[in-house]
Structures are given as C-alpha cells and as structure tokens.
Write an enzyme that holds these catalytic residues in place. Structure first.
Site, PDB file in Angstrom:
ATOM      1  N   HIS A 156       3.431   6.693  -6.822  1.00  0.00           N
ATOM      2  CA  HIS A 156       2.685   7.857  -7.297  1.00  0.00           C
ATOM      3  C   HIS A 156       3.580   9.106  -7.221  1.00  0.00           C
ATOM      4  O   HIS A 156       3.559   9.965  -8.087  1.00  0.00           O
ATOM      5  CB  HIS A 156       1.445   8.043  -6.413  1.00  0.00           C
ATOM      6  CG  HIS A 156       0.282   8.708  -7.089  1.00  0.00           C
ATOM      7  ND1 HIS A 156      -0.902   8.944  -6.441  1.00  0.00           N
ATOM      8  CD2 HIS A 156       0.110   9.184  -8.337  1.00  0.00           C
ATOM      9  CE1 HIS A 156      -1.750   9.537  -7.271  1.00  0.00           C
ATOM     10  NE2 HIS A 156      -1.156   9.696  -8.425  1.00  0.00           N
TER      11      HIS A 156
ATOM     12  N   HIS B 189       1.674   4.519  -2.813  1.00  0.00           N
ATOM     13  CA  HIS B 189       1.773   5.974  -2.629  1.00  0.00           C
ATOM     14  C   HIS B 189       3.145   6.452  -3.096  1.00  0.00           C
ATOM     15  O   HIS B 189       3.276   7.491  -3.734  1.00  0.00           O
ATOM     16  CB  HIS B 189       1.603   6.344  -1.150  1.00  0.00           C
ATOM     17  CG  HIS B 189       0.179   6.272  -0.662  1.00  0.00           C
ATOM     18  ND1 HIS B 189      -0.849   6.909  -1.290  1.00  0.00           N
ATOM     19  CD2 HIS B 189      -0.368   5.652   0.424  1.00  0.00           C
ATOM     20  CE1 HIS B 189      -1.986   6.680  -0.623  1.00  0.00           C
ATOM     21  NE2 HIS B 189      -1.714   5.920   0.411  1.00  0.00           N
TER      22      HIS B 189
ATOM     23  N   HIS C  53       0.838  -1.208   0.000  1.00  0.00           N
ATOM     24  CA  HIS C  53       0.000   0.000   0.000  1.00  0.00           C
ATOM     25  C   HIS C  53       0.876   1.264   0.000  1.00  0.00           C
ATOM     26  O   HIS C  53       0.726   2.139  -0.856  1.00  0.00           O
ATOM     27  CB  HIS C  53      -0.914  -0.022   1.233  1.00  0.00           C
ATOM     28  CG  HIS C  53      -1.812   1.175   1.356  1.00  0.00           C
ATOM     29  ND1 HIS C  53      -3.156   1.125   1.062  1.00  0.00           N
ATOM     30  CD2 HIS C  53      -1.563   2.447   1.733  1.00  0.00           C
ATOM     31  CE1 HIS C  53      -3.688   2.321   1.244  1.00  0.00           C
ATOM     32  NE2 HIS C  53      -2.745   3.150   1.665  1.00  0.00           N
ATOM     33  N   GLU C  54       1.799   1.334   0.935  1.00  0.00           N
ATOM     34  CA  GLU C  54       2.646   2.527   1.036  1.00  0.00           C
ATOM     35  C   GLU C  54       3.563   2.654  -0.176  1.00  0.00           C
ATOM     36  O   GLU C  54       3.869   3.754  -0.618  1.00  0.00           O
ATOM     37  CB  GLU C  54       3.459   2.520   2.336  1.00  0.00           C
ATOM     38  CG  GLU C  54       2.613   2.561   3.616  1.00  0.00           C
ATOM     39  CD  GLU C  54       1.573   3.681   3.641  1.00  0.00           C
ATOM     40  OE1 GLU C  54       1.802   4.738   3.024  1.00  0.00           O
ATOM     41  OE2 GLU C  54       0.519   3.481   4.271  1.00  0.00           O
TER      42      GLU C  54
HETATM   43 ZN    ZN Z   1      -3.058   5.206   1.906  1.00  0.00          ZN
END
Ligand code: ZN
Length: 687
Positions: free
Chosen positions: A477, A474, A470-471
């Site tokens: 991105h 980010h 998940h991290e």
């Molecule tokens: Zn998040």
C-alpha cells in the site's frame, strides 16, 4: 562525529552505518527550530495563501522532521538498548508537543481556509484539493472553528477526556495485577501447558512464596480458561477477570463512574462541534458514511452469521454432554469445551505444520505472489542496515525502480514485540523527479539455528506466514502508491476503517492451496505440505466462526449504540444497553454480574470509540476484494491473476488516500462491498 549530522542527510536511504544516539538531540532540535521559524513566517501577512508559497514549504518541513524522527523511532523499536531508548525518550515530549501545537495553530488554519476560498483552489489537482479539505476537517475537529467563548470549554473537555482514558487503563491494569489465585496442590493445574505452569511457579517464587501463582494477565488467564481441567478454578478466575475494575472491587479502581463521565463529555464535545452524537464525530474521517450505515452493516452480518453461530453452540453443547459428561455449559466452560472439541476434530500441531515452512521457501513464495499479481520484480539490494539480519530489497517494474523495503524478520531481545510496517520515505514529485518510497517490514519470528556450525534456516508457523503476508500488504500500500503529494501518498490519509484492506487481503493467499503448497518444503524431507494437513488447517481456521463473528458484532454494536442512541444523562444504564445488545445478537449469555464494559479499553482507554466496527468492516472489504481474484481464478486457473492484480493496483493501492476509499472500492469491484465473501471464507455457507 562527522561534519554533517547523518540524521540531517535526506539525499537517500537513512545512513544506518553513521547515525549514533548522540546525533538525535542536535538533529531533532535543529529541525524543530527550522520548522518553528518556517511556521512563524508562513502564518504572517506577507505569505500568500497559495500552494507553492504556503502548503508546499509546510509539507517539505514536515517531511524532514518526519523522516529524521522516523529513523529515531525505528531504531528505538529495533535496537532498544539503553543509549537509543534514552536518545528517543529525551526528545519524544518535545516532538509530540510540537505536533500537538501545530494541530491547534489557528493562524495556519486561517491560512488554509484562505486557500480554500481563493480562486486558486479550483485550479489545484483533485489530490491537492483533498489535502486542503482534509486539513480543514482536522482543524475543525480539534475545535478551531468554535466561537472564542466556547474554546476554553472545548479544551477543558479534551484534557479531561485524555486524563479519564489514561485513568481507565490504569484502573484496569491495577485491578488485573491485584488479583491472584494461589495454588499449592499441583493436581489443580491439570491440563495446563508446561510453560504456563513454569511461569506460574516463577511468579510465586518472585513473591517469595511456595506453590503457583495464577494471574489475570492474558498469557496466564487465557490458557487457564482453555485448558484447566479444574472447573472451580476456571469459575473463580472467570469471575475475577470479568468483574475487574467494577463496583465489586476496590472503589478507587471502579471504572463504572469513569464510563459515565467519558460518555457525557464525548456527547458534549459532539454538541459543541455541531454533531448529533459522538459516533457522528468519529465517522467524519472514516470510510463508513453514517451510524445507520454501520448499524445496518452489523445487523446484516449478524443475521447471516446467526444460523451458523446457533449450530456452533448446539454442537458444543452436544459434544459436552456426550463426551465430557456435562449437562450444562457455563461461561467459564465455553473456551475449555471448545478446545476439547477442536482437538477431537482437527488434531494437528502447529509444530508439525511449522516443519513445512522454511524461511527461504516462504520468502520466495511471498515474492512470487507479489510479482505475479503486480507484474513487478523483487531483487535483493544492498545498503547499510541497523543489524546484520536486516536486508534490503527493491521492486522493479519494466526495469524501473518502484520502491525499496527493509526486512527484519527475527525476534531479538532489543526489538519491540509484534510485527509492523513503517514508512521510511514517502513517494512524491520533487524538482529532481519522482522520489521513490521506502518501507520497513519488521517481525518477531524465530531465527535460524546453529546446528554444529551450520546455520539451519528458520522455520515459520502458519501464523507467522500470515503475519508476513499481512505486513507485506501494508508495505505494498505504501510502496505501490502513485500519488505525487506526500500528505496523501502511500497509506497517508487513507481512512482508518479502510487501512487494513490491503493487509488482510494479502492474508487470503495463505489459505490458497496452489499458493501455499508451492511455498512449502519439509525441513528434513523436502516434501511439500500434504493436502490432508492443509484441509485440517482450513477447518480449524473456521472452527466456531459463527460464534466468533457474533461476539465481535456484539462488541461493535454496543460501542456504536453507546456513542449514538444511548443517552448518558438518561435512566437507561450502560449495563442495560449491553444486555439489550446481547438479546439482539448473542447466542451465548454471560452471567448478570459480568462487567464487560469496565474492561473494554479499546473504546474507553484507546482510540476505538465508535470505531470498533472497523475490524469487521475491513475484513468484509478485504474478503470481497479477494473474491474478485477467486472469480478470475475460476476462469484462468489461478487466483494469481495479473489482470485483476493490475486493477487492484490501479484502483486501490496506487490511489491510496487521494480519494475516498468507498470510491476506490467501487472502482475496483464495480459495486459496493458485500458481506458474502467473508462469510464464505469463514466457512459460513449454506450446505
Ligand atoms: Zn495491519
């Protein structure tokens, strides 16, 4: 102290070997002073309202303060020793105050408007035009365009709203802390895990009392509802929990009147700004286009999830009757019975799974996914770090540096809880060329253990692995952006309800058999994850997903309607509205005295007003985006498809906030988002 304050050195990576708490105040004060002087000059009549003469220097000053303060807040988060805490806290009010003033600076607003209306605007790149437009939008939403005589009232509303939100949270906290269930007979704790009992015993000792103290704080309340065999105990705790900060308790903690006042003020703010209701204000800077679009989305998802939710409830009732001897299920039985049913069906322990995820395998597996999807290479790099456990990596494409990221995986006493990605340096075009981005990925995973002088690799739970992916989403991105202007590069300027797309997208790979099995090796035997265990993990993930989906929709729809069609001055009460929403979407109904709204701090104490839907919204986007990889996988044999990955990079990650998220999504998927993929991933498919 060396001649140059290392916090003022912006040539490359932060100088973690040199920076000390004593550098903070002088560096930040210096930057604030420079910034203020610059703003004073820029807002003057001699400064042309041009990109080069106005916007660019403003952005540059913002970058220096942002980068230096970013280092300080990062160190505060990962090295929370008294010296760093003190250094951070001593400058925090000045920094936040500075940013607040900047957002209200009408002379700057006038200058941005001048640029917007000048012939130069049309000659700017699309990204720069968007930066100007976003700036104007934010100024307007903070009341900059109101007629002079209305500004004082607007300011009054803002101040009262933030005071009310703070009071709402305080009331909830006080009411939560005030209640305790005192237990003197240990048999009443039957079913509770040992660590929860131990914590309850410690809590009682701290109060100088015998027995056990059960509280309404999450680490105690949640396991009680899940595991406590004592039905009466569960019922008492449930009642106390769901009536916190309501009219039945201490009058000074009653959040009911606060909710009424908050809603009235938000409605007044919306009216001042020229909107029909507060939900419209909330949506201005979001991906969702209108309240009717959001309501339609929630209702469509509710209709599709409903049959599965009804099946979930029916199964639970049947199981409770047949196996637990319970003719009826009350609200305080639901989590407990669900836990029993889950155990009966998919018994496996997190501990068992954990043995299959040693850190080196997991990291190699993660990097393999990123490398395969985006045709990059990830290599270990070296640089000064803040702790020996922190590491630096670089991402290369065709031998060229794309970005770098620090990884700090293990929990420490001095590290803030949870997991997060923070940007250290943003990508931008400078006179010297492209400045490549840098990010921090921080987690709180178990550390390697010393085994008789030998360091055994850390092993992660499946949940830890999900968090890491998940991290990293980010992080990608931020790192794979190709935007040249700082205000919209990386995740900056990405709409709030779209920001979780890449992060939740990455989680999907952790449920992919070929990906997951490739990143496992049992800590003792080296065996990969058995298929049978994997299947149980998938089934457990989707357990009661129908019910859970409807519950999230109930909260989201309540929040949305409360801030759009509900009239805070009318005769219908908040309690009536939530009852109506439940009639429409819920499959289980709490008792009449349940006061959920009084503890809904996301929307009354936090920043989620008319935005709670974002959770489901972003999940739909990420699931639907991932479905493109599944479709490619059916053709080429693996979801790690480089061609689809390239498109995901180009249309979603590379462009970041430089264009509307809906446009990016459509460019990637060739159509608007659909809810089907999320339903399928949650096991909600017609057999
Ligand atoms: Zn998040």
């Amino acid at each position: 102290m060396d001649a140059m304050n290392p916090l003022l050195d912006f040539t490359d990576l932060p100088r973690f070997d040199a920076v000390r708490p004593a550098h903070v105040a002088p560096a930040i004060r210096q930057l604030l002073e420079d910034y203020r002087a610059l703003v004073a000059r820029l807002q003057g009549p001699d400064t042309p309202a041009s990109w080069a003469g106005f916007m660019q220097p403003l952005t540059d000053a913002g970058e220096r303060l942002g980068r230096a303060w970013g280092v300080v807040s990062h160190l505060h988060a990962v090295m929370d020793v008294p010296e760093w805490r003190e250094a951070y806290n001593s400058m925090l009010p000045e920094v936040t105050g500075f940013y607040a003033d900047l957002g209200q600076n009408l002379a700057l607003f006038a200058k941005v408007k001048e640029l917007r209306e000048s012939p130069e605007y049309a000659t700017l790149t699309a990204t720069r035009r968007r930066i100007v437009d976003n700036d104007l939008r934010d100024f307007r939403l903070s009341g900059a365009e109101l007629p002079e005589e209305r500004k004082p009232r607007f300011k009054e509303i803002q101040e009262e709203l933030s005071a009310l939100a703070a009071k709402f949270s305080e009331n909830l906290l006080d009411a939560t802390n005030a209640h305790a269930e005192w237990i003197d007979d240990e048999s009443r704790l039957a079913g509770l895990p040992a660590d929860v009992r131990a914590a309850a015993r410690t809590a009682a000792e701290k109060d100088g009392k015998p027995g056990w103290k059960l509280t309404l704080q999450a680490p105690c309340y949640i396991p009680v509802m899940q595991y406590a065999e004592d039905r009466d105990l569960r019922a008492r705790m449930y009642r106390a929990y769901t009536t916190r900060a309501a009219e039945f308790g201490e009058p000074e903690w009653d959040n009911g009147p606060l909710i009424g006042r908050l809603l009235k003020l938000r409605a007044e703010e919306a009216e001042l700004l020229g909107y029909g209701n507060y939900a419209e204000v909330s949506l201005v800077a979001k991906m969702a286009e209108s309240t009717s679009q959001v309501a339609g989305f929630l209702r469509e998802l509710a209709a599709k999830a409903r049959p599965f939710a009804e099946k979930d409830v029916a199964e639970l009732r049947e199981f409770a009757k047949a196996e637990l001897g319970m003719a009826s299920l009350e609200s305080w039985d639901l989590a407990w019975a669900a836990e029993k049913l889950k155990e009966a069906r998919y018994a496996f322990s997190d501990e068992e799974v954990k043995q299959y995820f040693p850190e080196p395998k997991v990291m190699a597996g993660l990097f393999r996914v990123v490398e395969a999807l985006f045709s990059v290479r990830i290599e270990a790099d070296t640089a000064p770090v803040w702790h020996p456990d922190a590491r630096l990596f670089r991402i290369l494409r065709d031998g060229k540096l794309v970005g770098r990221f620090f990884v700090d995986l293990y929990a420490r006493d001095t590290k803030r809880g949870g997991a997060w990605m923070q940007d250290a340096i943003g990508r931008r075009q400078t006179d010297a060329g492209i400045q490549t981005p840098v990010a921090y990925l921080c987690c709180n995973f178990p550390a390697p253990v010393d085994d008789g002088g030998k360091r055994r690799p850390a092993t992660f739970s499946h949940n830890d692995v999900l968090t890491l992916f998940h991290e990293t989403g980010h992080g990608l991105h931020h790192l794979l952006t190709e935007v040249d202007d700082l205000p919209l590069s990386g995740i900056d300027g990405v709409e709030w309800d779209a920001v979780e797309l890449p992060s939740q997208f990455m989680e999907n790979f952790c449920f992919e058999w070929d990906v997951l099995s490739g990143m496992t090796a049992h800590a003792e035997t080296g065996e990969p994850l058995p298929r049978e265990l994997f299947d149980k993990m998938i089934a457990a993930k989707n357990f009661q997903s129908g019910m859970q989906t409807l519950r999230q929709i109930e909260f989201s729809l309540f929040d949305l309607l409360l801030h759009s069609e509900f009239d805070p001055a009318g005769t219908r009460t908040v309690q009536q509205l939530i009852a109506e929403v439940r009639q429409e979407v819920a499959v289980v109904f709490p008792p009449e005295w349940n006061r959920f709204a009084q503890s809904f701090s996301h929307i009354f104490g936090g920043g989620y007003a008319a935005g709670y839907y974002s959770y489901k919204w972003a999940e739909v986007l990420s699931a639907d985006a991932y479905a493109a990889f599944e479709e490619a996988g059916r053709v080429c044999g693996s979801t790690l498809d480089a061609e689809t990955g390239e498109r995901f990079w180009r249309e979603i990650l590379a462009v970041g906030g430089s264009r509307p998220a809906m446009e990016s999504f459509k460019a990637f998927r060739g159509r608007e988002p659909r809810v089907d993929a999320l339903l399928r991933h949650n096991g909600m498919i017609d057999a």
